[in-house]
Design a protein around this motif. Structure first.
Motif, PDB file in Angstrom:
ATOM      1  N   MET A 176       0.771  -0.849   0.305  1.00  0.00           N
ATOM      2  CA  MET A 176      -0.226   0.050  -0.076  1.00  0.00           C
ATOM      3  C   MET A 176       1.083   1.147   0.002  1.00  0.00           C
ATOM      4  O   MET A 176       1.982   1.271   0.716  1.00  0.00           O
ATOM      5  N   TYR A 177       0.697   2.009  -0.890  1.00  0.00           N
ATOM      6  CA  TYR A 177       1.400   3.824  -0.823  1.00  0.00           C
ATOM      7  C   TYR A 177       0.970   4.249   0.092  1.00  0.00           C
ATOM      8  O   TYR A 177      -0.672   4.129   0.809  1.00  0.00           O
ATOM      9  N   ILE A 178       1.300   5.163   0.806  1.00  0.00           N
ATOM     10  CA  ILE A 178       1.206   6.080   2.106  1.00  0.00           C
ATOM     11  C   ILE A 178       1.160   6.900   1.770  1.00  0.00           C
ATOM     12  O   ILE A 178       1.382   8.002   2.819  1.00  0.00           O
ATOM     13  N   GLY A 179       2.162   7.409   0.636  1.00  0.00           N
ATOM     14  CA  GLY A 179       3.064   9.031   0.518  1.00  0.00           C
ATOM     15  C   GLY A 179       4.052   9.053   0.868  1.00  0.00           C
ATOM     16  O   GLY A 179       5.118   8.145   1.084  1.00  0.00           O
ATOM     17  N   ASN A 180       4.689   9.670   0.436  1.00  0.00           N
ATOM     18  CA  ASN A 180       6.313  10.625   0.229  1.00  0.00           C
ATOM     19  C   ASN A 180       7.555   9.281   0.077  1.00  0.00           C
ATOM     20  O   ASN A 180       7.961   9.453   0.356  1.00  0.00           O
ATOM     21  N   GLY A 181       6.750   9.025  -1.173  1.00  0.00           N
ATOM     22  CA  GLY A 181       7.642   7.480  -2.199  1.00  0.00           C
ATOM     23  C   GLY A 181       7.454   6.839  -0.883  1.00  0.00           C
ATOM     24  O   GLY A 181       7.944   5.754  -1.358  1.00  0.00           O
ATOM     25  N   GLN A 182       6.904   6.387  -0.342  1.00  0.00           N
ATOM     26  CA  GLN A 182       6.775   5.282   1.024  1.00  0.00           C
ATOM     27  C   GLN A 182       5.633   4.244   0.499  1.00  0.00           C
ATOM     28  O   GLN A 182       5.036   4.643   0.524  1.00  0.00           O
ATOM     29  N   MET A 183       5.733   2.890   1.407  1.00  0.00           N
ATOM     30  CA  MET A 183       4.829   1.738   1.632  1.00  0.00           C
ATOM     31  C   MET A 183       4.771   1.188   2.745  1.00  0.00           C
ATOM     32  O   MET A 183       6.686   0.971   3.361  1.00  0.00           O
ATOM     33  N   ILE A 184       3.544   0.434   2.920  1.00  0.00           N
ATOM     34  CA  ILE A 184       3.630  -0.769   3.563  1.00  0.00           C
ATOM     35  C   ILE A 184       3.323  -1.558   3.370  1.00  0.00           C
ATOM     36  O   ILE A 184       2.725  -2.040   2.389  1.00  0.00           O
ATOM     37  N   HIS A 185       4.173  -3.402   3.782  1.00  0.00           N
ATOM     38  CA  HIS A 185       3.672  -4.181   2.773  1.00  0.00           C
ATOM     39  C   HIS A 185       4.142  -5.387   4.475  1.00  0.00           C
ATOM     40  O   HIS A 185       4.611  -4.652   5.619  1.00  0.00           O
ATOM     41  N   ALA A 186       3.309  -6.689   3.596  1.00  0.00           N
ATOM     42  CA  ALA A 186       3.943  -7.666   5.223  1.00  0.00           C
ATOM     43  C   ALA A 186       5.118  -8.402   3.608  1.00  0.00           C
ATOM     44  O   ALA A 186       4.156  -9.121   2.705  1.00  0.00           O
ATOM     45  N   PRO A 187       6.097  -8.420   3.915  1.00  0.00           N
ATOM     46  CA  PRO A 187       7.192  -8.606   3.277  1.00  0.00           C
ATOM     47  C   PRO A 187       6.661 -10.204   2.521  1.00  0.00           C
ATOM     48  O   PRO A 187       6.613 -11.066   1.626  1.00  0.00           O
ATOM     49  N   GLN A 188       7.762 -11.174   3.554  1.00  0.00           N
ATOM     50  CA  GLN A 188       7.692 -12.765   3.651  1.00  0.00           C
ATOM     51  C   GLN A 188       7.697 -13.551   4.732  1.00  0.00           C
ATOM     52  O   GLN A 188       7.935 -12.395   5.860  1.00  0.00           O
ATOM     53  N   PRO A 189       8.056 -14.748   4.757  1.00  0.00           N
ATOM     54  CA  PRO A 189       8.642 -14.697   6.258  1.00  0.00           C
ATOM     55  C   PRO A 189       9.358 -15.046   6.672  1.00  0.00           C
ATOM     56  O   PRO A 189      10.751 -14.442   6.230  1.00  0.00           O
ATOM     57  N   GLY A 190       9.935 -14.679   7.987  1.00  0.00           N
ATOM     58  CA  GLY A 190      10.545 -14.058   8.988  1.00  0.00           C
ATOM     59  C   GLY A 190      10.854 -12.225   9.029  1.00  0.00           C
ATOM     60  O   GLY A 190      12.401 -12.540   9.690  1.00  0.00           O
ATOM     61  N   ASP A 191       9.965 -11.554   8.136  1.00  0.00           N
ATOM     62  CA  ASP A 191       9.636 -10.627   8.222  1.00  0.00           C
ATOM     63  C   ASP A 191       9.015  -9.700   8.817  1.00  0.00           C
ATOM     64  O   ASP A 191       7.956 -10.398   9.307  1.00  0.00           O
ATOM     65  N   VAL A 192       8.096  -8.631   9.025  1.00  0.00           N
ATOM     66  CA  VAL A 192       7.590  -8.262  10.326  1.00  0.00           C
ATOM     67  C   VAL A 192       6.315  -7.038   8.925  1.00  0.00           C
ATOM     68  O   VAL A 192       7.138  -6.372   8.145  1.00  0.00           O
ATOM     69  N   VAL A 193       5.587  -6.674   9.218  1.00  0.00           N
ATOM     70  CA  VAL A 193       5.259  -5.814   7.935  1.00  0.00           C
ATOM     71  C   VAL A 193       5.531  -4.323   9.286  1.00  0.00           C
ATOM     72  O   VAL A 193       6.471  -3.938   9.872  1.00  0.00           O
ATOM     73  N   LYS A 194       6.293  -3.925   7.105  1.00  0.00           N
ATOM     74  CA  LYS A 194       6.992  -2.393   7.735  1.00  0.00           C
ATOM     75  C   LYS A 194       6.793  -1.534   6.416  1.00  0.00           C
ATOM     76  O   LYS A 194       6.141  -1.948   5.176  1.00  0.00           O
ATOM     77  N   VAL A 195       7.456  -0.330   6.926  1.00  0.00           N
ATOM     78  CA  VAL A 195       7.324   0.899   5.701  1.00  0.00           C
ATOM     79  C   VAL A 195       8.627   0.848   5.028  1.00  0.00           C
ATOM     80  O   VAL A 195       9.847   1.027   5.731  1.00  0.00           O
ATOM     81  N   ILE A 196       8.967   1.560   3.984  1.00  0.00           N
ATOM     82  CA  ILE A 196       9.976   1.032   3.071  1.00  0.00           C
ATOM     83  C   ILE A 196       9.525   1.965   1.619  1.00  0.00           C
ATOM     84  O   ILE A 196       8.877   2.381   1.576  1.00  0.00           O
ATOM     85  N   GLU A 197      10.282   2.782   1.503  1.00  0.00           N
ATOM     86  CA  GLU A 197      11.128   3.507   0.473  1.00  0.00           C
ATOM     87  C   GLU A 197      10.962   1.961  -0.799  1.00  0.00           C
ATOM     88  O   GLU A 197      10.879   1.741  -1.089  1.00  0.00           O
ATOM     89  N   MET A 198       9.836   2.987  -1.560  1.00  0.00           N
ATOM     90  CA  MET A 198       9.600   2.813  -2.540  1.00  0.00           C
ATOM     91  C   MET A 198      10.420   2.726  -3.501  1.00  0.00           C
ATOM     92  O   MET A 198      10.423   1.653  -4.318  1.00  0.00           O
ATOM     93  N   LYS A 199      11.110   3.274  -3.446  1.00  0.00           N
ATOM     94  CA  LYS A 199      12.443   3.538  -4.324  1.00  0.00           C
ATOM     95  C   LYS A 199      12.783   2.212  -4.747  1.00  0.00           C
ATOM     96  O   LYS A 199      13.906   2.026  -5.759  1.00  0.00           O
TER      97      LYS A 199
END
Length: 356
Positions: A176-199
């Motif tokens: 999900m795009y959240i603005g300011n070039g950032q997105m939130i997602h649930a990536p893959q096993p071993g990881d957690v829901v987090k915000v990253i730079e979409m670029k």
């Protein structure tokens, strides 16, 4: 307001803040990555065990492979909904803001194959959960979610837009795009829901579920007569007041404490203005239009008329000169509560407004 979807969608909305940002740079419809910062620590997983879990949840082996091959991009799980950076929302309508804030509530939740609850999410489960919480029903998996709403260019994204990875008809990931070039997602096993730079993890294409081209530049709080709920944030020290049950329930769901009814607001009278400081996460209420205008010039966001002032009970206003963020002002009907705060060093600022 228009909801763009194949379904008939509806929601109860809360007010939001509107802040402008530069347009996002253009990208084509291929998933690309650029050099990213050092990745956050990710738990190691057993590939064979994860494949079994994935298949049990309905994933194909090809989808499993693509998900496990996604880049581990550095991100954050520390964003607080009540203290979002001013630039986090771009030309945002109330519904867009609510769905973004809902998704942000689950930062740090672990990835689970087929996960659809705050106990654990997969990528599409998080999207569906956030949208359903705002009254919008979308389908369950990525390759059906990619047909929801309408197509939107990657250089014209708005908060709440869904970002898809992979070929159309067989996507393997959504964010999900959240603005300011950032997105939130649930990536893959071993990881957690987090915000990253979409670029650092560019999507293949995007879909817009919420389409509100005529949303006003500043939303108005909808003044409502009746009992005013008093809530307290134990983390920031702020008190918040609202007559809206939906806003009350949203805040208690985020950990705010309901302290009961502060007073009863009348159906008409002099307006009480509500403002928000996006840097401190603080709300302020005033009947003084000059004070309202001064705070706006200082960077506060005007959220509209919160309630009306009239009645035989006077709300008292006190100020904490030691406060460094939220919770600088407090409003109370109780002379005893006021006296106790003054004894602790708070300053008496007189009457705030009247209620019943």
């Amino acid at each position: 307001m228009k909801l763009s979807s194949k379904k008939n969608l509806g929601a109860l909305l809360l007010p939001c803040l509107l802040l402008a940002l530069p347009a996002f740079a253009h990208a084509d419809e291929t998933t690309t990555t650029t050099p990213a910062p050092t990745a956050v620590e990710q738990k190691s997983v057993n590939q064979d065990e994860e494949l079994k879990k994935a298949k049990a949840a309905g994933y194909s082996e090809e989808q499993f492979k693509k998900i496990m091959e996604m880049p581990n991009v550095a991100g954050t799980t520390e964003i607080l909904v009540a203290k979002l950076a001013p630039q986090i929302l771009q030309r945002t309508s109330s519904k867009q803001s609510q769905v973004v804030n809902e998704a942000l509530k689950y930062l740090g939740v672990p990835y689970v194959w087929g996960g659809t609850t705050p106990a654990g999410f997969d990528c599409s489960g998080l999207m569906q959960y956030a949208y359903r919480a705002t009254g919008i029903n979308i389908s369950r998996v990525t390759y059906t979610q990619e047909y929801e709403g309408t197509e939107v260019s990657l250089n014209a994204l708005e908060p709440g837009d869904l970002l898809f990875y992979g070929a159309r008809g067989s996507t393997h990931h959504v964010a999900m795009y959240i603005g300011n070039g950032q997105m939130i997602h649930a990536p893959q096993p071993g990881d957690v829901v987090k915000v990253i730079e979409m670029k650092y993890f560019m999507p293949s294409f995007a879909r817009r579920i919420i389409d509100e081209p005529d949303a006003p530049a500043v939303p108005g709080v909808n003044p409502k007569a009746g009992p005013m709920h008093r809530l307290y944030n134990p983390n920031s020290g702020e008190h918040f007041y609202t007559s809206t049950d939906a806003e009350r329930d949203n805040l208690t769901g985020q950990g705010w404490q309901l302290e009961g009814t502060a007073w009863t607001a009348p159906e008409a009278g002099a307006p009480v203005y509500r403002l928000y400081n996006p840097n401190a996460g603080d709300h302020h209420y005033t009947m003084n239009s000059n004070e309202r205008d001064m705070l706006q010039k200082a960077g506060w966001n005007y959220e509209g008329i919160s309630w009306y002032s009239d009645g035989d009970k006077t709300l008292l206003r006190v100020y904490n000169p030691q406060a460094k963020g939220a919770g600088a002002h407090h409003y109370t009907l109780s002379g005893g509560e006021k006296a106790a705060l003054l004894a602790k060093g708070w300053k008496d600022e007189g009457s705030a407004w009247n209620g019943k």
